[in-house]
Design a protein around this motif. Structure first.
Motif, PDB file in Angstrom:
ATOM      1  N   HIS A  86       0.809  -1.219   0.000  1.00  0.00           N
ATOM      2  CA  HIS A  86       0.000   0.000   0.000  1.00  0.00           C
ATOM      3  C   HIS A  86       0.844   1.272   0.000  1.00  0.00           C
ATOM      4  O   HIS A  86       0.292   2.366  -0.049  1.00  0.00           O
ATOM      5  N   ASP A  87       2.165   1.134   0.040  1.00  0.00           N
ATOM      6  CA  ASP A  87       3.026   2.323   0.066  1.00  0.00           C
ATOM      7  C   ASP A  87       3.027   3.037  -1.283  1.00  0.00           C
ATOM      8  O   ASP A  87       2.923   2.401  -2.343  1.00  0.00           O
ATOM      9  N   VAL A  88       3.176   4.354  -1.225  1.00  0.00           N
ATOM     10  CA  VAL A  88       3.455   5.144  -2.420  1.00  0.00           C
ATOM     11  C   VAL A  88       4.975   5.192  -2.549  1.00  0.00           C
ATOM     12  O   VAL A  88       5.654   5.856  -1.760  1.00  0.00           O
ATOM     13  N   ALA A  89       5.511   4.463  -3.523  1.00  0.00           N
ATOM     14  CA  ALA A  89       6.965   4.293  -3.635  1.00  0.00           C
ATOM     15  C   ALA A  89       7.368   4.275  -5.099  1.00  0.00           C
ATOM     16  O   ALA A  89       7.730   3.229  -5.642  1.00  0.00           O
ATOM     17  N   PRO A  90       7.310   5.429  -5.774  1.00  0.00           N
ATOM     18  CA  PRO A  90       7.593   5.454  -7.219  1.00  0.00           C
ATOM     19  C   PRO A  90       9.012   4.988  -7.536  1.00  0.00           C
ATOM     20  O   PRO A  90       9.982   5.442  -6.931  1.00  0.00           O
ATOM     21  N   GLY A  91       9.114   4.034  -8.458  1.00  0.00           N
ATOM     22  CA  GLY A  91      10.417   3.565  -8.926  1.00  0.00           C
ATOM     23  C   GLY A  91      11.162   2.655  -7.978  1.00  0.00           C
ATOM     24  O   GLY A  91      12.292   2.260  -8.281  1.00  0.00           O
ATOM     25  N   LEU A  92      10.549   2.283  -6.855  1.00  0.00           N
ATOM     26  CA  LEU A  92      11.288   1.485  -5.873  1.00  0.00           C
ATOM     27  C   LEU A  92      11.623   0.099  -6.411  1.00  0.00           C
ATOM     28  O   LEU A  92      12.766  -0.364  -6.265  1.00  0.00           O
ATOM     29  N   HIS A  93      10.667  -0.580  -7.011  1.00  0.00           N
ATOM     30  CA  HIS A  93      10.922  -1.917  -7.547  1.00  0.00           C
ATOM     31  C   HIS A  93      12.086  -1.886  -8.532  1.00  0.00           C
ATOM     32  O   HIS A  93      13.026  -2.696  -8.436  1.00  0.00           O
ATOM     33  N   GLU A  94      12.062  -0.935  -9.452  1.00  0.00           N
ATOM     34  CA  GLU A  94      13.113  -0.842 -10.462  1.00  0.00           C
ATOM     35  C   GLU A  94      14.469  -0.514  -9.828  1.00  0.00           C
ATOM     36  O   GLU A  94      15.509  -1.052 -10.232  1.00  0.00           O
ATOM     37  N   ALA A  95      14.455   0.379  -8.832  1.00  0.00           N
ATOM     38  CA  ALA A  95      15.712   0.760  -8.170  1.00  0.00           C
ATOM     39  C   ALA A  95      16.319  -0.415  -7.414  1.00  0.00           C
ATOM     40  O   ALA A  95      17.545  -0.620  -7.434  1.00  0.00           O
TER      41      ALA A  95
END
Length: 263
Positions: A86-95
């Motif tokens: 549920h977190d707002v975490a733009p680009g985290l998976h890719e990073a």
């Protein structure tokens, strides 16, 4: 006790995404919103309450800084970055992927009233439950859990359990035994300053699954939680244990995925 998922998610975010996540750490450092914890045996851990609305470039920079922090300590051999669905975490998976982290199995974050699980559960003939505290028993429990999860037996995980048990006398380790063999195990971790206790590490040998042993082990931990004044239970659950907890009144409030980096 409220079983509304949104209300329970607020309890999770506000009461558990704090230093309550890292009670056994030997050190914890802060980098922006990140909490960087180092545990005995060379295990690193990254968590946070939220990322504060950061953009993808900032998130990527934080991933790099966190990894460099752990790389600088030669004793750290692996790092877990704990993400929530549920977190707002733009680009985290890719990073994380770009920095060598590998995503693990998605688990359900389950929460609900302890009273729903604190019931009497009949055990199969010859199976008994008991709490363990001594070093030899803890190592035996840890080895059985490794076997149940299909992992190599790890003295490092056993060392970590013993370290945490020494620092937190309220943590309880429970096993189910049959003919002298540990067939299932789990721990209870009351969270200081909260209404919550965690039920963790549930592991049952394949040959003993589907016979009510895990449910009985959960019930005895729920009764202990209530005795300690903890009215809410929390667990990160696999698809094997989730239905058992749901039948007892726990609900899924979000998901969590560990990303692992190994030196």
């Amino acid at each position: 006790m409220d079983t509304d998922p949104a209300a329970l998610l607020r309890v999770y975010d506000d009461q558990l995404r704090t230093d309550a996540e890292t009670p056994g750490a030997v050190s914890v450092e802060r980098r922006g919103p990140l909490r960087l914890a180092t545990f005995p045996g060379g295990r690193g851990f990254v968590s946070y309450r939220d990322l504060g609305g950061a953009d993808a470039a900032t998130v990527r920079a934080w991933v790099g800084e966190a990894l460099e922090h752990f790389r600088a300590d030669p004793a750290v051999v692996d790092v877990e970055w704990k993400t929530r669905g549920h977190d707002v975490a733009p680009g985290l998976h890719e990073a994380l992927l770009a920095h060598g982290f590998v995503p693990g199995e998605v688990e359900s974050v389950m929460m609900g009233p302890a009273a729903g699980l604190a019931v009497e559960v009949p055990l199969p003939d010859g199976v008994t439950l008991r709490r363990v505290t001594g070093e030899a028993e803890v190592r035996r429990m840890s080895a059985a859990a490794d076997e149940a999860f299909g992992d190599p037996v790890s003295t490092r995980r056993a060392d970590d359990l013993l370290f945490r048990l020494a620092r937190d006398p309220d943590m309880e380790l429970w096993v189910a035994e049959a003919d002298g063999l540990v067939v299932s195990s789990g721990r209870l971790e009351p969270v200081p300053g909260t209404e919550v206790a965690g039920v963790w590490g549930g592991a049952t040998l394949p040959a003993y699954r589907g016979r009510g042993i895990y449910r009985a082990l959960t019930a005895v931990r729920a009764r202990s939680a209530l005795r300690l004044g903890k009215t809410v239970l929390h667990s990160d659950s696999t698809e094997y244990s989730r239905p058992i907890l749901e039948r007892s009144g726990l609900v899924r409030v979000t998901t969590t995925t560990p990303y692992e980096w190994t030196r």
